[in-house]
Design a protein around this motif. Structure first.
Motif, PDB file in Angstrom:
ATOM      1  N   ASP A 145       0.819  -1.217   0.000  1.00 33.89           N
ATOM      2  CA  ASP A 145       0.000   0.000   0.000  1.00 33.89           C
ATOM      3  C   ASP A 145       0.849   1.262   0.000  1.00 33.89           C
ATOM      4  O   ASP A 145       1.415   1.642   1.034  1.00 33.89           O
ATOM      5  CB  ASP A 145      -0.923   0.002   1.235  1.00 33.89           C
ATOM      6  CG  ASP A 145      -1.644   1.328   1.413  1.00 33.89           C
ATOM      7  OD1 ASP A 145      -1.850   2.032   0.406  1.00 33.89           O
ATOM      8  OD2 ASP A 145      -1.984   1.667   2.558  1.00 33.89           O
TER       9      ASP A 145
ATOM     10  N   PRO B  94      -8.438   6.142   3.187  1.00 33.58           N
ATOM     11  CA  PRO B  94      -9.448   5.077   3.232  1.00 33.58           C
ATOM     12  C   PRO B  94      -8.980   3.767   2.604  1.00 33.58           C
ATOM     13  O   PRO B  94      -9.356   2.687   3.061  1.00 33.58           O
ATOM     14  CB  PRO B  94     -10.620   5.678   2.450  1.00 33.58           C
ATOM     15  CG  PRO B  94     -10.448   7.157   2.576  1.00 33.58           C
ATOM     16  CD  PRO B  94      -8.971   7.382   2.588  1.00 33.58           C
TER      17      PRO B  94
ATOM     18  N   ARG C 269      -6.124   2.496   2.808  1.00 36.15           N
ATOM     19  CA  ARG C 269      -5.297   1.783   3.800  1.00 36.15           C
ATOM     20  C   ARG C 269      -6.180   1.011   4.773  1.00 36.15           C
ATOM     21  O   ARG C 269      -5.902  -0.141   5.098  1.00 36.15           O
ATOM     22  CB  ARG C 269      -4.408   2.790   4.527  1.00 36.15           C
ATOM     23  CG  ARG C 269      -3.429   2.183   5.517  1.00 36.15           C
ATOM     24  CD  ARG C 269      -2.226   3.095   5.686  1.00 36.15           C
ATOM     25  NE  ARG C 269      -1.504   3.212   4.412  1.00 36.15           N
ATOM     26  CZ  ARG C 269      -0.615   4.172   4.152  1.00 36.15           C
ATOM     27  NH1 ARG C 269      -0.362   5.113   5.052  1.00 36.15           N
ATOM     28  NH2 ARG C 269       0.006   4.213   2.989  1.00 36.15           N
ATOM     29  N   LEU C 270      -7.245   1.632   5.230  1.00 36.09           N
ATOM     30  CA  LEU C 270      -8.159   0.956   6.147  1.00 36.09           C
ATOM     31  C   LEU C 270      -8.863  -0.206   5.455  1.00 36.09           C
ATOM     32  O   LEU C 270      -9.030  -1.285   6.037  1.00 36.09           O
ATOM     33  CB  LEU C 270      -9.179   1.947   6.700  1.00 36.09           C
ATOM     34  CG  LEU C 270      -8.623   3.004   7.654  1.00 36.09           C
ATOM     35  CD1 LEU C 270      -9.696   4.019   8.019  1.00 36.09           C
ATOM     36  CD2 LEU C 270      -8.064   2.342   8.913  1.00 36.09           C
TER      37      LEU C 270
ATOM     38  N   LEU D 170      -6.478  -3.092   5.187  1.00 31.43           N
ATOM     39  CA  LEU D 170      -6.321  -3.772   6.464  1.00 31.43           C
ATOM     40  C   LEU D 170      -7.458  -4.760   6.703  1.00 31.43           C
ATOM     41  O   LEU D 170      -7.249  -5.886   7.177  1.00 31.43           O
ATOM     42  CB  LEU D 170      -6.265  -2.743   7.589  1.00 31.43           C
ATOM     43  CG  LEU D 170      -5.944  -3.256   8.997  1.00 31.43           C
ATOM     44  CD1 LEU D 170      -4.580  -3.944   9.014  1.00 31.43           C
ATOM     45  CD2 LEU D 170      -5.979  -2.100   9.981  1.00 31.43           C
ATOM     46  N   GLU D 171      -8.668  -4.368   6.322  1.00 33.27           N
ATOM     47  CA  GLU D 171      -9.821  -5.249   6.470  1.00 33.27           C
ATOM     48  C   GLU D 171      -9.710  -6.478   5.570  1.00 33.27           C
ATOM     49  O   GLU D 171     -10.285  -7.530   5.870  1.00 33.27           O
ATOM     50  CB  GLU D 171     -11.107  -4.489   6.143  1.00 33.27           C
ATOM     51  CG  GLU D 171     -11.487  -3.438   7.177  1.00 33.27           C
ATOM     52  CD  GLU D 171     -11.821  -4.057   8.524  1.00 33.27           C
ATOM     53  OE1 GLU D 171     -12.475  -5.129   8.531  1.00 33.27           O
ATOM     54  OE2 GLU D 171     -11.409  -3.499   9.559  1.00 33.27           O
TER      55      GLU D 171
ATOM     56  N   VAL E  58      -3.866   7.586   9.669  1.00 31.39           N
ATOM     57  CA  VAL E  58      -4.871   6.527   9.755  1.00 31.39           C
ATOM     58  C   VAL E  58      -4.719   5.849  11.108  1.00 31.39           C
ATOM     59  O   VAL E  58      -3.618   5.433  11.475  1.00 31.39           O
ATOM     60  CB  VAL E  58      -4.677   5.503   8.614  1.00 31.39           C
ATOM     61  CG1 VAL E  58      -5.583   4.298   8.822  1.00 31.39           C
ATOM     62  CG2 VAL E  58      -4.962   6.151   7.262  1.00 31.39           C
ATOM     63  N   GLU E  59      -5.801   5.758  11.848  1.00 27.42           N
ATOM     64  CA  GLU E  59      -5.758   5.134  13.177  1.00 27.42           C
ATOM     65  C   GLU E  59      -6.015   3.637  13.055  1.00 27.42           C
ATOM     66  O   GLU E  59      -6.978   3.205  12.428  1.00 27.42           O
ATOM     67  CB  GLU E  59      -6.797   5.770  14.103  1.00 27.42           C
ATOM     68  CG  GLU E  59      -6.491   7.223  14.428  1.00 27.42           C
ATOM     69  CD  GLU E  59      -7.443   7.792  15.476  1.00 27.42           C
ATOM     70  OE1 GLU E  59      -8.280   7.014  15.993  1.00 27.42           O
ATOM     71  OE2 GLU E  59      -7.338   8.988  15.776  1.00 27.42           O
ATOM     72  N   ILE E  60      -5.123   2.851  13.670  1.00 32.28           N
ATOM     73  CA  ILE E  60      -5.215   1.395  13.636  1.00 32.28           C
ATOM     74  C   ILE E  60      -5.176   0.872  15.064  1.00 32.28           C
ATOM     75  O   ILE E  60      -4.308   1.252  15.856  1.00 32.28           O
ATOM     76  CB  ILE E  60      -4.055   0.792  12.813  1.00 32.28           C
ATOM     77  CG1 ILE E  60      -4.141   1.270  11.358  1.00 32.28           C
ATOM     78  CG2 ILE E  60      -4.063  -0.725  12.882  1.00 32.28           C
ATOM     79  CD1 ILE E  60      -2.951   0.870  10.511  1.00 32.28           C
ATOM     80  N   ASP E  61      -6.121   0.011  15.403  1.00 28.15           N
ATOM     81  CA  ASP E  61      -6.213  -0.557  16.747  1.00 28.15           C
ATOM     82  C   ASP E  61      -5.291  -1.766  16.841  1.00 28.15           C
ATOM     83  O   ASP E  61      -5.523  -2.790  16.196  1.00 28.15           O
ATOM     84  CB  ASP E  61      -7.663  -0.969  17.033  1.00 28.15           C
ATOM     85  CG  ASP E  61      -7.884  -1.332  18.492  1.00 28.15           C
ATOM     86  OD1 ASP E  61      -6.972  -1.940  19.098  1.00 28.15           O
ATOM     87  OD2 ASP E  61      -8.971  -1.039  19.022  1.00 28.15           O
TER      88      ASP E  61
ATOM     89  N   ASP F  55      -6.930  -5.090  17.808  1.00 26.55           N
ATOM     90  CA  ASP F  55      -7.561  -5.810  16.703  1.00 26.55           C
ATOM     91  C   ASP F  55      -6.523  -6.569  15.878  1.00 26.55           C
ATOM     92  O   ASP F  55      -6.763  -7.701  15.444  1.00 26.55           O
ATOM     93  CB  ASP F  55      -8.318  -4.827  15.794  1.00 26.55           C
ATOM     94  CG  ASP F  55      -9.562  -4.263  16.461  1.00 26.55           C
ATOM     95  OD1 ASP F  55     -10.007  -4.833  17.480  1.00 26.55           O
ATOM     96  OD2 ASP F  55     -10.084  -3.249  15.958  1.00 26.55           O
TER      97      ASP F  55
END
Length: 315
Positions: free
Chosen positions: A203, A208, A210-211, A214-215, A235-238, A241
């Motif tokens: 990536d 968006p 990037r998110l 990730l999914e 971009v916020e990543i948990d 998760d």
């Protein structure tokens, strides 16, 4: 000597400047061709703060004409491809000896196209993403310099399925030449994939995309980030998760690597160059410009209007 200079007004102009002299650990190269890459866009936009006036250009192919202290004088006369920190859009450039590679057997245009994209693509597949036999791989910017090479390196590593995402139909048609099993336009990602998941995703887009990428990772999947073409917004990543799904988010910055561990970059470049020389992968040079047309070359790259690799004729 002639050189392209980026001045304080963000304009590229042809100018006469003094030839550089190699310092210790450097070589001087009389440049035949220079490669165009996204770093040129970032420098012009001010994302890389450099003093102006500045001679841009980070990829050079030509002949070694002088060496600095500590460098084998036998390198003089070698046909080489080099990774530079600046100055490749000039008749002579200096480069680190460690990041200057023997390009005997490669034509000068291909040697210029090798540039940063080839070791970057090699590392994204083999070092960062660690693609293994049977892996499913998705590559954003699939028609670009990194994307076309990454597809070839992924196939060589044994990837079982290869999906590319591109900006439009013309880029999709072009990218079919590089081994992709499926190509999607950016508007069709990720909806057209149904429930498909991937072991490795490359990536350079951000935001968006990037998110969404990730999914789309399978359990234990790796998201390899190496740019922000669309946006620099964070971009916020948990991480909790990520932990529960065994997913990993990794980054690759080849420019930083050249400063912190240049020997690692040199090793990857040498391995990639060997594959290129053995015709197991290819660099596709699709556009050639004159020095006076550098502005057009970089603008087309910034607007996403290119595919493959662009070069500038210097000699």
């Amino acid at each position: 000597m002639k050189a392209v200079v980026l001045d304080t007004d963000d304009r590229f102009t042809l100018a006469d400047i003094d030839e550089p002299v190699p310092a210790a650990g450097q070589v001087a190269i009389r440049v035949d061709y220079a490669g165009v890459q996204y770093g040129d866009v970032l420098v012009r936009r001010g994302h890389f703060p450099v003093p102006r006036p500045f001679v841009p250009g980070f990829e050079a192919a030509g002949r070694v004409v002088a060496v600095g202290e500590g460098v084998d004088a036998g390198r003089i006369g070698q046909h080489v491809t080099a990774l530079t920190s600046s100055g490749a859009y000039a008749e002579v450039v200096v480069a680190p000896d460690l990041l200057t590679f023997d390009a005997a057997g490669l034509d000068p245009r291909t040697a210029a196209g090798f540039g940063w994209v080839t070791p970057t693509a090699y590392d994204l597949i083999n070092t960062v993403g660690r693609v293994r036999a049977g892996d499913r791989v998705l590559i954003h910017a699939a028609a670009g310099g990194v994307g076309t090479l990454a597809a070839q390196f992924a196939k060589a590593a044994g990837a079982a399925r290869l999906v590319g995402v591109v900006g439009g139909a013309a880029q999709a048609e072009y990218a079919t030449r590089f081994g992709y099993d499926l190509l999607l336009t950016r508007e069709d990602f990720p909806g057209a994939l149904a429930d498909e998941r991937f072991d490795v995703i490359l990536d350079p887009i951000g935001g968006p995309a990037r998110l969404a990428s990730l999914e789309r990772l399978a359990p234990h999947g790796r998201l390899a980030i190496y740019g922000n073409i669309a946006t620099f917004d964070p971009v916020e990543i948990d991480t909790n998760d990520l932990l529960m799904a065994g997913k990993s988010v990794l980054t690759h910055n080849s420019n930083l690597l050249s400063q912190t561990h240049p020997e690692r970059l040199a090793d990857s470049a040498t391995r990639a160059l060997r594959l290129l020389a053995d015709r197991k992968v290819r660099v596709d040079v699709t556009a050639e410009y004159e020095m006076s047309d550098l502005d057009t070359a970089i603008q087309r790259l910034a607007e996403g209007g290119t595919h493959g690799k662009s070069i500038v004729r210097i000699a």
